[in-house]
Scaffold this active site. Structure first.
Site, PDB file in Angstrom:
ATOM      1  CB  CYS A 127      10.253  -5.983  -9.788  1.00  0.00           C
ATOM      2  SG  CYS A 127       9.313  -4.649 -10.544  1.00  0.00           S
ATOM      3  CB  CYS A 177       8.053  -1.589  -8.712  1.00  0.00           C
ATOM      4  SG  CYS A 177       6.669  -2.210  -9.694  1.00  0.00           S
ATOM      5  CD  GLU A 220      -2.865  -1.198  -0.033  1.00  0.00           C
ATOM      6  OE1 GLU A 220      -3.004  -0.189  -0.758  1.00  0.00           O
ATOM      7  OE2 GLU A 220      -3.422  -2.290  -0.297  1.00  0.00           O
ATOM      8  CG  HIS A 226      -1.255   0.815  -4.417  1.00  0.00           C
ATOM      9  ND1 HIS A 226      -1.046   0.626  -5.765  1.00  0.00           N
ATOM     10  CD2 HIS A 226      -1.824  -0.339  -3.959  1.00  0.00           C
ATOM     11  CE1 HIS A 226      -1.458  -0.592  -6.112  1.00  0.00           C
ATOM     12  NE2 HIS A 226      -1.916  -1.200  -5.031  1.00  0.00           N
TER      13      HIS A 226
END
Lengths: 199, 459
Positions: free
Chosen positions: A174, A177, A140, A143
């Site tokens: 990864c 990201c 989260e 995000h």
């Protein structure tokens, strides 16, 4: 997949317990998450005003209003605010959520209610619950810092429909990201090798 | 939000609901996975969006003020028949589910959604949409590639063939195609299949004359593992492969008596028993058979089973030999010329008038296939843009140099005529005897009597 690289640096992450979350649990979670981050983590005192509303006709709490209220409590744009609760969170349209964050919204809510093995008829396992909660908070956080879901099944940003998927997903971001997150947010140990490249 | 989402190529989704919170939550949820999402607060707004662009999936609330979800679903299907619609309902009830599905919805889902179920549903709906699109594309492609070569020729004989194909194709009747070798019997079989309701099924061609009895049995009916020495694996026969389609049995007159019995049984029962097997396997096929032999005559002398003959001879199409329809030669020649110049990537070529005369004058004992081969050769050896007489096979051009009778005696006229017919028919003794109206023995006697010799180069 991830959005374009976020530019605004994040200087720290604040945690706030919601409802009757044991202080030891909150402290342990902050300690675990902080190992994955390169910025300081703080545990705030509980805010009695911060409490989600019950969803009409259900025994679950509205994650949407909790997130909205949390976003209103952010005191600095360079800090991410994370609410952690034992309350069972859901949305009007969904039977439940493990967590909720708006992409780039700077705030996230995470519920431990459905991460506990005992909910599924299995023996209680506090360590497993903490491991899942740590992964869920990091997901989260991703995000809240601007990431969308990732196709790489080893990445923390890969979607997990159930607790088994959270367990299988891996505990690192990864490289793609990680590179998309604001610079200086992650500790080196939070970045894995990934298997399927970007997105 | 960490919820289940599709891992497939993101589909485009239109969400229709009168509650803003539902639209926002679902749109945000799907967008996190890269779906292209549009939202509409009413049926009217949804139809406006649909008029501007297409969507893969529509999630439609069943209960909305004004136009409800079921009516909207029907209007959407009219606007885009390929749209996959999922109905959302607040209360699970058999009645609403039945209504939604009857109205043509792909599925229905009850609020609040289980994230995992919704994810799987959208994934399935997306795959459903992809398969539907693929299916349409493949059928179009299949139409393209399965369109048989055109049946060229405007002669009355070929017009009749086309009429008969048109008349029988739609039915499931067995067809017997008769015609000399090279007249295009397989082309007719392909045309029947391509215009039949079985066109999306297979067309399996079996040249019955090319295979020995034992091999033919195994080819037609298949065999079980260990049925005979060398049968290491189970093998499906041509009838099984033709399931749902058409089986073309070429050179049916060459089939042995034993295989004739088995063929009759399979055609009557619509079931095959593999060689070495016990259990009949139901197969759905249509038979088109072809022969260049006189099956009636074969039945009379006991070489072909009468019951099989009548089973095959339900609807007959007879293709006239090329020599009986010389008016088709120019069109066929141009067709093959165009075909081979394109296939060989050569410049367009035209037939010199003398070359066309030579093609018209020749009797084409090998029929259209021989003409096709002659034109293929001409494209290889000729120099664009003209095909000259010299580019045609010697056999074709020599037919123009007809020998005139040296005298007026009946014997001399007969000698020249017999030789001309033999040359015309490529020294095919059976065909020449038939053309001359005499039996083969008499023809051999005349060849001997007049000292006629097969020219070099004629097989």
């Amino acid at each position: 997949m991830s959005t374009e690289p976020a530019s605004a640096p994040i200087e720290g992450v604040d945690f706030v317990p919601v409802g009757a979350l044991p202080a030891a649990t909150a402290g342990e979670l902050v300690a675990r998450v902080s190992r994955h981050l390169a910025v300081p983590c703080r545990l705030r005192r509980p805010d009695p005003e911060l409490y989600p509303t019950l969803l009409t006709g259900r025994t679950q709490y509205d994650a949407h209003t909790l997130l909205r209220d949390l976003e209103a409590r952010r005191d600095a744009p360079e800090r991410i605010l994370v609410a952690v609760t034992e309350l069972d969170l859901a949305l009007l349209v969904f039977t439940h959520v493990f967590g909720l964050a708006r992409p780039g919204g700077g705030a996230a809510v995470v519920s431990l209610a459905r991460l506990r093995p005992e909910l599924y008829g299995l023996p209680a396992d506090a360590a497993l619950t903490l491991r899942r909660a740590t992964a869920e908070i990091l997901h989260e956080l991703g995000h809240a810092a601007g990431l969308d879901h990732c196709q790489d099944f080893t990445c923390l940003m890969h979607f997990a429909p159930d607790v088994e998927s959270i367990d299988l997903r891996g505990q690192t971001f990864c490289p793609h990201c990680a590179a998309t997150l604001p610079p200086g947010l992650l500790a080196g140990s939070a970045v894995g090798e990934g298997v399927s490249g970007p997105g | 939000v960490n919820e289940p989402k599709s891992e497939k190529r993101p589909a485009s989704i239109l969400i229709v609901d009168d509650e803003a919170i539902v639209l926002d939550s679902l749109a945000g949820w799907f967008r996190q996975d890269g779906y292209r999402v549009e939202t509409a607060k009413s049926g009217k707004e949804a139809l406006r969006l649909l008029a501007d662009r297409s969507f893969d999936i529509a999630l439609v609330d069943i209960k909305m003020p004004g136009m409800d979800g079921l009516e909207l679903q029907q209007r959407m299907a009219e606007a885009d028949p390929n749209l996959t619609v999922v109905i959302m309902t607040a209360y699970a009830s058999v009645e609403s589910a039945v209504k939604a599905l009857k109205a043509g919805a792909y599925d229905y889902v009850t609020k609040p959604f289980d994230p995992e179920e919704l994810s799987h549903l959208v994934q399935r709906a997306s795959e459903h949409r992809t398969l539907k699109s693929e299916n349409v594309r493949l059928k179009e492609r299949l139409e393209e590639i399965s369109t048989p070569d055109p049946i060229v020729g405007t002669s009355a004989g070929m017009e009749r063939v086309r009429e008969l194909i048109g008349a029988v194709a739609d039915s499931d009747a067995t067809v017997l195609v008769k015609g000399e070798s090279g007249t295009g019997k397989e082309l007719v079989a392909r045309a029947i299949h391509a215009r039949s309701p079985r066109r999306y099924g297979p067309l399996v061609v079996v040249n019955c004359g090319a295979l020995a009895e034992g091999v033919l049995e195994s080819e037609l009916f298949g065999h079980e593992k260990g049925a005979f020495t060398g049968a290491h694996e189970k093998h499906k026969g041509k009838f099984e492969l033709a399931d749902g389609g058409t089986i073309f049995l070429d050179e049916i007159g060459d089939v042995s008596q034993k295989v004739q019995v088995e063929l009759l049984r399979v055609i009557e029962d619509k079931a095959v028993v593999r060689v070495g097997g016990q259990e009949p396997i139901r197969v759905d096929f249509r038979v088109v058979a072809a022969t260049n032999q006189d099956l009636e005559e074969m039945v009379e002398r006991g070489a072909f089973r009468e019951d099989l003959f009548w089973r095959l001879n339900v609807f007959t199409i007879e293709i006239p030999p090329l020599r009986r329809r010389p008016e088709d030669i120019p069109a066929l020649a141009h067709h093959f010329l165009d075909h081979y110049t394109q296939a060989m990537n050569r410049r367009p070529m035209e037939l010199a008038p003398e070359a066309l005369d030579a093609l018209r004058s020749y009797s084409w004992p090998g029929n259209v296939r021989e003409l096709q081969n002659a034109l293929e050769r001409a494209v290889v050896v000729g120099t664009p843009p003209t095909v000259r007489v010299a580019d045609l096979p010697v056999r074709v051009t020599r037919s123009q140099e007809r020998e005139e009778p040296a005298g007026r005696s009946l014997e001399e006229v007969e000698r020249v005529h017999v030789r001309a017919i033999l040359d015309d028919l490529g020294w095919n003794i059976s065909q020449a005897a038939k053309e001359l109206g005499i039996d083969r023995g008499t023809l051999y006697n005349k060849i001997k009597k007049y000292g006629l010799e097969r020219p070099a180069g004629v097989p």
